[in-house]
Enzyme design. Structure first.
Site, mmCIF file in Angstrom:
data_model
loop_
_atom_site.group_PDB
_atom_site.id
_atom_site.type_symbol
_atom_site.label_atom_id
_atom_site.label_comp_id
_atom_site.label_asym_id
_atom_site.label_seq_id
_atom_site.Cartn_x
_atom_site.Cartn_y
_atom_site.Cartn_z
ATOM 1 N N GLU A 139 27.717 10.754 -7.493
ATOM 2 C CA GLU A 139 28.406 10.956 -9.038
ATOM 3 C C GLU A 139 29.397 11.200 -9.526
ATOM 4 O OE1 GLU A 139 24.625 10.412 -12.161
ATOM 5 O OE2 GLU A 139 23.211 10.694 -10.123
ATOM 6 N N GLY A 174 24.512 16.656 -18.610
ATOM 7 C CA GLY A 174 26.026 16.983 -18.899
ATOM 8 C C GLY A 174 26.593 17.436 -17.688
ATOM 9 N N SER A 175 26.009 17.159 -15.866
ATOM 10 C CA SER A 175 26.415 17.728 -14.559
ATOM 11 C C SER A 175 28.138 16.418 -14.883
ATOM 12 C CB SER A 175 25.803 17.581 -13.818
ATOM 13 O OG SER A 175 25.171 16.578 -13.593
ATOM 14 N N ASN A 176 27.808 15.687 -14.917
ATOM 15 C CA ASN A 176 28.665 14.476 -15.005
ATOM 16 C C ASN A 176 30.204 14.558 -15.952
ATOM 17 O OD1 ASN A 176 28.026 12.117 -13.123
ATOM 18 N ND2 ASN A 176 26.510 11.976 -13.520
ATOM 19 N N ASP A 199 22.051 -2.309 -18.172
ATOM 20 C CA ASP A 199 22.489 -1.511 -16.017
ATOM 21 C C ASP A 199 23.074 -2.780 -15.501
ATOM 22 O OD1 ASP A 199 21.963 1.586 -17.112
ATOM 23 O OD2 ASP A 199 20.165 0.922 -16.451
ATOM 24 N N MET A 249 20.864 8.190 -23.458
ATOM 25 C CA MET A 249 20.833 7.627 -22.764
ATOM 26 C C MET A 249 19.443 6.012 -24.298
ATOM 27 S SD MET A 249 19.181 8.340 -19.965
ATOM 28 C CE MET A 249 17.938 7.816 -19.086
ATOM 29 N N ARG A 250 20.743 5.741 -24.391
ATOM 30 C CA ARG A 250 20.527 5.191 -25.320
ATOM 31 C C ARG A 250 21.348 3.092 -24.957
ATOM 32 N NH1 ARG A 250 17.993 6.292 -29.528
ATOM 33 N NH2 ARG A 250 17.647 8.932 -30.051
ATOM 34 N N ILE A 251 21.164 2.200 -25.202
ATOM 35 C CA ILE A 251 21.287 1.210 -24.789
ATOM 36 C C ILE A 251 22.179 0.868 -26.077
ATOM 37 C CG2 ILE A 251 20.842 -1.344 -24.823
ATOM 38 C CD1 ILE A 251 17.789 -0.232 -23.852
ATOM 39 N N HIS A 311 25.096 4.902 -13.226
ATOM 40 C CA HIS A 311 23.703 4.549 -13.000
ATOM 41 C C HIS A 311 23.106 5.277 -11.908
ATOM 42 C CE1 HIS A 311 19.929 2.861 -13.812
ATOM 43 N NE2 HIS A 311 19.767 2.438 -12.517
HETATM 44 C C1 GAR Z 1 22.419 11.254 -14.223
HETATM 45 O O1 GAR Z 1 21.812 10.922 -12.844
HETATM 46 C C2 GAR Z 1 22.441 9.619 -14.304
HETATM 47 O O2 GAR Z 1 23.053 8.763 -13.488
HETATM 48 C C3 GAR Z 1 21.744 9.492 -15.349
HETATM 49 O O3 GAR Z 1 21.415 10.300 -15.904
HETATM 50 C C4 GAR Z 1 21.644 11.834 -15.046
HETATM 51 C C5 GAR Z 1 22.045 12.084 -16.029
HETATM 52 O O4 GAR Z 1 23.061 13.486 -15.120
HETATM 53 N N1 GAR Z 1 21.622 7.727 -16.025
HETATM 54 C C6 GAR Z 1 20.775 6.900 -15.859
HETATM 55 O O5 GAR Z 1 20.053 7.239 -15.807
HETATM 56 C C7 GAR Z 1 21.096 6.554 -17.143
HETATM 57 N N2 GAR Z 1 20.349 5.028 -17.364
HETATM 58 P P1 GAR Z 1 23.881 14.502 -16.191
HETATM 59 O O6 GAR Z 1 23.604 14.551 -17.917
HETATM 60 O O7 GAR Z 1 23.540 15.559 -15.439
HETATM 61 O O8 GAR Z 1 25.615 13.258 -16.117
#
Ligand code: GAR
Length: 201
Positions: A175, A13-15, A146, A91-93, A110
């Site tokens: 990101e 969940g950092s994003n 993607d 992480m699901r489509i 991504h």
């Molecule tokens: C991030 O790097 C995001 O770009 C990636 O997962 C990480 C989640 O980090 N997403 C994918 O690979 C989707 N295909 P976060 O939970 O700290 O935001």
């Protein structure tokens, strides 16, 4: 006018944090109103709760397939009057039912310069391919993996000594910068999809 955002997560969940912080600091005219995770112990849920935001676990395995699961997710998003759905480490489509419920209103981040290295483990793919540059992409979601129209990208160098983990950290900083920026553009009505392209107004 403040755009109501729903965020779908599966992990750290950092994003999500970067998005919530940008909203709180008034950098973008948006507000996270609900966070939904398909993983019950995702740290992202706790990050949302600490901000006083509704955080819901919807267990994929509790349903009879993707359509049923997504109908419940879409229902929660609609109940919160969500106008934009942001996937942040989800992480699901995304399937047809969620796409139809939020047409051209689902975006994703991504960790690669799409269309290179879609799917899982993008940073490892980049290191193993030997590219000199990689980065991240914010894009609209379509039926592919993607593959939807690109909103923003940021580039980082790939060094010979990089491990996938080191590269992932370098990309992550970008990101956290471009995801809130892309949401801000959407919130201000600056994005127009024309075929494969997103025109920035
Ligand atoms: C991030 O790097 C995001 O770009 C990636 O997962 C990480 C989640 O980090 N997403 C994918 O690979 C989707 N295909 P976060 O939970 O700290 O935001």
């Amino acid at each position: 006018m403040v755009l109501k955002i729903g965020v779908l997560v599966s992990g750290r969940g950092s994003n999500l944090q970067a998005i919530m912080d940008a909203c709180d600091e008034g950098k973008i005219p948006a507000q996270v109103v609900v966070v939904i995770s398909d993983v019950g112990d995702a740290p992202a849920l706790e990050r949302a709760r600490l901000k006083g935001i509704d955080a819901v676990h919807v267990d994929y395995h509790g349903f009879n397939g993707k359509t049923e699961y997504e109908q419940v997710v879409a229902g929660i998003l609609k109940d919160h009057h969500v106008e934009l759905v942001c996937l942040a480490g989800y992480m699901r489509i995304v399937g047809r039912s969620l796409l139809d419920a939020f047409q051209n209103r689902i975006i994703n981040i991504h960790p690669a310069l799409l269309p290179s290295f879609p799917g899982l483990d993008a940073q490892r793919q980049a290191v193993e391919h030997g590219v000199r540059f990689s980065g991240c992409t914010v894009h609209f979601i379509d039926e592919g993996v993607d593959s939807g129209p690109i909103i923003l990208q940021a580039v980082v160098p790939v060094h010979q000594s990089d491990t996938p983990e080191i590269l992932a950290q370098r990309i992550l900083a970008e990101e956290h910068r471009i995801y809130p920026e892309a949401i801000g553009l959407f919130a201000r009505g600056k994005l127009k999809i024309e075929g494969r392209k997103v025109m920035l107004g």
